[in-house]
Design a protein around this motif. Structure first.
Motif, PDB file in Angstrom:
ATOM      1  N   GLU A  32      -2.377   8.414 -10.897  1.00  0.00           N
ATOM      2  CA  GLU A  32      -0.976   8.159 -11.235  1.00  0.00           C
ATOM      3  C   GLU A  32      -0.902   7.289 -12.490  1.00  0.00           C
ATOM      4  N   PRO A  33      -0.318   7.816 -13.589  1.00  0.00           N
ATOM      5  CA  PRO A  33      -0.303   7.038 -14.842  1.00  0.00           C
ATOM      6  C   PRO A  33       0.589   5.802 -14.791  1.00  0.00           C
ATOM      7  N   ASP A  34       1.606   5.791 -13.911  1.00  0.00           N
ATOM      8  CA  ASP A  34       2.538   4.665 -13.852  1.00  0.00           C
ATOM      9  C   ASP A  34       2.129   3.608 -12.836  1.00  0.00           C
TER      10      ASP A  34
ATOM     11  N   PRO B 230       0.844   0.261 -11.333  1.00  0.00           N
ATOM     12  CA  PRO B 230       0.782  -1.097 -11.888  1.00  0.00           C
ATOM     13  C   PRO B 230      -0.660  -1.519 -12.181  1.00  0.00           C
TER      14      PRO B 230
ATOM     15  N   ARG C 124      -4.268  -1.094 -10.115  1.00  0.00           N
ATOM     16  CA  ARG C 124      -5.390  -0.334 -10.672  1.00  0.00           C
ATOM     17  C   ARG C 124      -6.679  -1.152 -10.629  1.00  0.00           C
TER      18      ARG C 124
END
Length: 254
Positions: free
Chosen positions: A45-47, A49, A53
């Motif tokens: 998921e690129p979004d 937080p 991560r």
């Protein structure tokens, strides 16, 4: 020596499933597998937080080490069985497909993480080896093993079905290429191009991005679509029959 054998038996009972009730060791392995797969999905998921991560990256580094420890315990505890005791027995144990998949579930990722840490952080393909943990999960549940045995029992019939599907795919693509090539050269200008339409039609997916526009092409497509319905249902019937036969045999043995 007897104490070692006793501990081997205890560890083997905790980590090896024979169809009995799950132990805490079994549930711990299942939880680790599911957690690793959830993390695999979240980290794409690129979004996500930044702090999440970081924690996911740390967990990604710890989980392969846990699986390596569990694998080492399995290998050591295998000595509790006469079949796998000694060097020859361990060699026999390593030849089992379940053990090979167990190693692939953590081995490549752990090796890359230790030897090439910068590659491990960036290479997505290394994470794909985690999918072998699903096979490890399947091997732990008796119901999944029964399905695998049913697939093996129906192997020849399934191969015949796949061969029929391949023949129909090629024939359908060849027919539509002949009929529609002049009208739609981009979609049906060659048999390889027409194969995309044949796959989408025979599997009843019907994406709709490629379809015949001539009357003859539509007629052939209609027959192909009808054949596709039966072709998709055929493997399901074969597997259901094989699974029912295996369940019936299991009840008779009991």
């Amino acid at each position: 020596m007897s104490d070692t054998r006793t501990w081997q038996r205890r560890v083997w009972a905790q980590l090896y499933t024979t169809g009995r009730s799950f132990t805490w060791g079994h549930w711990a392995v299942v939880f680790a597998i599911l957690a690793s797969l959830v993390l695999l999905a979240l980290e794409t998921e690129p979004d996500l937080p930044a702090n999440w991560r970081r924690w996911i990256t740390l967990a990604d580094a710890v989980i392969p080490i846990l699986f390596a420890g569990e694998f080492a315990l399995r290998v050591w505890a295998a000595g509790a069985s006469r079949q796998y005791s000694g060097l020859v027995g361990r060699g026999r144990y390593f030849r089992r497909w379940v053990v090979i998949f167990d190693f692939l579930a953590f081995g490549p990722e752990l090796i890359v993480m230790i030897l090439f840490p910068e590659l491990w952080a960036a290479a997505r393909w290394v994470r794909l080896f985690r999918l072998f943990r699903l096979l490890k999960l399947f091997s732990m549940f008796p119901a999944f093993r029964e399905i695998g045995l049913a697939v093996r029992d129906a192997g020849r019939r399934l191969v015949a079905t796949v061969a029929m599907a391949g023949i129909l795919l090629f024939c359908a693509a060849a027919l539509l290429h002949v009929i529609e090539a002049d009208v739609q050269p981009d979609a049906f200008g060659s048999i390889p191009r027409a194969l995309w339409w044949a796959v989408a039609t025979l599997t009843t997916v019907g994406y709709g991005d490629v379809y015949p526009v001539t009357a003859a092409g539509k007629t052939v497509a209609g027959f192909v679509a009808i054949l596709g319905v039966g072709l998709v249902a055929l493997p399901a019937g074969i597997l259901a029959s094989a699974f029912a036969e295996r369940l019936g045999s299991a009840r008779q043995r009991k």
